[in-house]
Design an enzyme around this catalytic site. Structure first.
Site, PDB file in Angstrom:
ATOM      1  CG  ASN A 125     -34.162  94.983  -4.252  1.00 22.10           C
ATOM      2  OD1 ASN A 125     -34.786  95.939  -4.695  1.00 22.10           O
ATOM      3  ND2 ASN A 125     -32.863  94.801  -4.472  1.00 22.10           N
ATOM      4  CG  ASP A 126     -37.489  92.722   0.186  1.00 18.54           C
ATOM      5  OD1 ASP A 126     -36.250  92.605   0.281  1.00 18.54           O
ATOM      6  OD2 ASP A 126     -38.124  93.701   0.645  1.00 18.54           O
ATOM      7  CG  HIS A 182       4.392  75.264 -49.292  1.00 21.05           C
ATOM      8  ND1 HIS A 182       4.936  75.822 -48.151  1.00 21.05           N
ATOM      9  CD2 HIS A 182       4.649  73.936 -49.210  1.00 21.05           C
ATOM     10  CE1 HIS A 182       5.503  74.875 -47.425  1.00 21.05           C
ATOM     11  NE2 HIS A 182       5.330  73.717 -48.040  1.00 21.05           N
ATOM     12  CB  SER A 312     -18.009  95.595 -59.542  1.00 20.13           C
ATOM     13  OG  SER A 312     -17.432  96.860 -59.771  1.00 20.13           O
ATOM     14  CE  LYS A 318     -14.120  92.048 -59.693  1.00 14.70           C
ATOM     15  NZ  LYS A 318     -14.261  91.245 -58.495  1.00 14.70           N
ATOM     16  CD  GLU A 325     -15.642  88.606 -50.878  1.00 15.95           C
ATOM     17  OE1 GLU A 325     -14.806  88.695 -51.791  1.00 15.95           O
ATOM     18  OE2 GLU A 325     -16.655  89.347 -50.798  1.00 15.95           O
TER      19      GLU A 325
END
Length: 458
Positions: A125-126, A182, A312, A318, A325
């Protein structure tokens, strides 16, 4: 486990025999078994550097014994040279809102090491905490740690990402793809136009983050408990920032208003908001990559990302877009972190914000996540994808929206008829337009040339 007895203002407490910390740290360990996560290493590093700068500043001002100050500085150096220095800083993130427990943890560890170095009793502290309060050293450390991480990690990572995108854009500029609005077919666009849009996003984020740096470089140090600077030398702020600037290579300055920097975390909220903006940009880029890579047979299959691992546990062969991700998940986490920082920023009650450790943790985690994923996205997704030219050409040839180029010549309504007929019959718009206009096939070929359409104009 063997223990020793330590004491603080509340009395005696058992502490592990070999621990460098003392009673106040042990009380925090006992009080906050919440997340099992300590403060980030980057925060503790910045806190230790701040303690070193404070010791040097107080020596310069004639307030701290030179031998003790030197021992504190050496203790900091010893800790930062250790790969496992975080073992000495076990206090949970979710602790007292001022971060007093983490401040005292650092004070006690440095006092123990400094006492051994100078063979004198050094007080946490000091001596180590001289001229400081948790209420100014913790807000200062939030700024210091974020500034260092931004300068050393995130900004270089984003620059690398921007450069990688720009280089890739040049290498794929000859490829033309169907534009989409879109998620529906629109006018054609060159690959380099699509990628350079991403690069501009990243450049805008870099500029926005750079604009926050001067605010981060302003520090609360010297305000002590409430901003008045009680128990600190009037010149301590200036001396502290000079020493810290030398230690870090960044130019830190005292805050114009110390009360503001202690009572609020508006700057952290602002920086977090810019990090959220970066996360949103990365999410857009990651999702564009995922969509373009979709397939390989039933999706867009415009590009093929580098195959990094089996996709997978049940479907052989796959392969998934794992880097985009992971990037999307990082973006989601950073957006969540920002929400917590925003709430934390609202907890500036009178003269002190009382969610400082959480704000620090979330801010630094966001910087780390964004820096790491930016480099992965650059090196393992953008730099290495290949373009499926045959798929691009097939989609372009069937795209009835190309008829838009004929609007100035045959009018919108006639062009719409041709587009609908081409779509209904599954035929190239060139063939349908030849049958339903007075334009020759060669004229139509020139007017509907995808490369020409990417240049805009009439």
């Amino acid at each position: 486990m063997t223990t020793r007895i330590e004491h603080d203002s509340m009395g005696e407490l058992e502490v592990p025999q070999d621990a460098l910390y003392g009673a106040q740290t042990q009380r925090a360990i006992n009080n906050f078994p919440i997340s099992g996560q300590g403060m980030p290493a980057s925060f503790i590093r910045a806190l230790l550097l701040a303690k070193k700068a404070a010791a040097k500043a107080n020596t310069n001002l004639g307030l701290l014994d030179a031998d003790i100050a030197s021992a504190i500085a050496k203790a900091v150096d010893q800790l930062l040279e250790q790969n496992d220095f975080m073992a000495h800083f076990p206090v949970d993130v979710f602790q007292t809102g001022s971060g007093t427990s983490s401040n005292m943890n650092a004070n006690e560890v440095l006092a123990t090491l400094a006492s051994k170095i100078c063979n004198r009793s050094v007080s946490p502290n000091d001596d180590v905490n001289y001229g400081q309060s948790s209420n100014d050293i913790i807000p200062s450390t939030i700024h210091i740690s974020a500034a260092l991480e931004l300068n050393e990690k995130l900004l270089p990572a984003l620059a690398h990402l921007s450069d990688t995108i720009t280089e890739k854009a040049a290498s794929v500029s000859q490829h033309i793809k169907t534009g989409r609005t879109h998620l529906m077919d629109a006018m054609p666009i060159r690959f380099d136009q699509a990628l350079l849009s991403w690069a501009t996003q990243i450049d805008q984020n870099i500029e926005a983050l750079k604009n926050t740096q001067p605010m981060l470089h302003s520090l609360a140090q010297g305000g002590t408990a409430v901003g008045t600077g009680i128990n600190a030398h009037p010149d301590f702020s200036q001396q502290f920032t000079l020493e810290l600037s030398q230690l870090t290579g960044l130019k830190f300055v005292p805050a114009i208003n110390l009360f503001t920097h202690i009572g609020t975390q508006d700057i952290a909220v602002s920086v977090s908001g810019q990090l959220k903006m970066t996360a949103v940009s990365l999410m857009k880029i990651a999702n564009d990559l995922r969509w373009m890579n979709s397939g390989p047979l039933a999706g867009l299959s415009e590009i093929e990302l580098e195959a990094l691992q089996p996709g997978s546990s049940i479907m052989p062969g796959k392969v998934n877009p794992v880097i985009p991700e992971a990037t999307a998940m990082v973006a989601a986490q950073v957006i969540g972190n920002d929400a917590a920082v925003t709430i934390g920023g609202q907890s500036g009650n009178f003269e002190l914000n009382v969610m400082l450790p959480m704000i620090a943790r979330n801010l630094l985690e966001s910087i780390t996540l964004l820096a790491n994923t930016s480099r992965l996205l650059a090196d393992k997704a953008i730099a290495t994808f290949t373009v499926n030219e045959d798929n691009l050409k097939q989609a372009l040839a069937r795209n009835p929206i190309l008829v838009t180029a004929l609007n100035p010549i045959i009018g919108y309504m006639k062009a719409a008829e041709i587009a609908k007929k081409a779509y209904k019959e599954g035929r190239p718009v060139l063939d349908v337009a030849e049958e339903n206009t007075d334009l020759s096939r060669e004229e139509l070929r020139q007017l509907l040339a995808p490369e020409k359409l990417t240049r805009g104009g009439i």
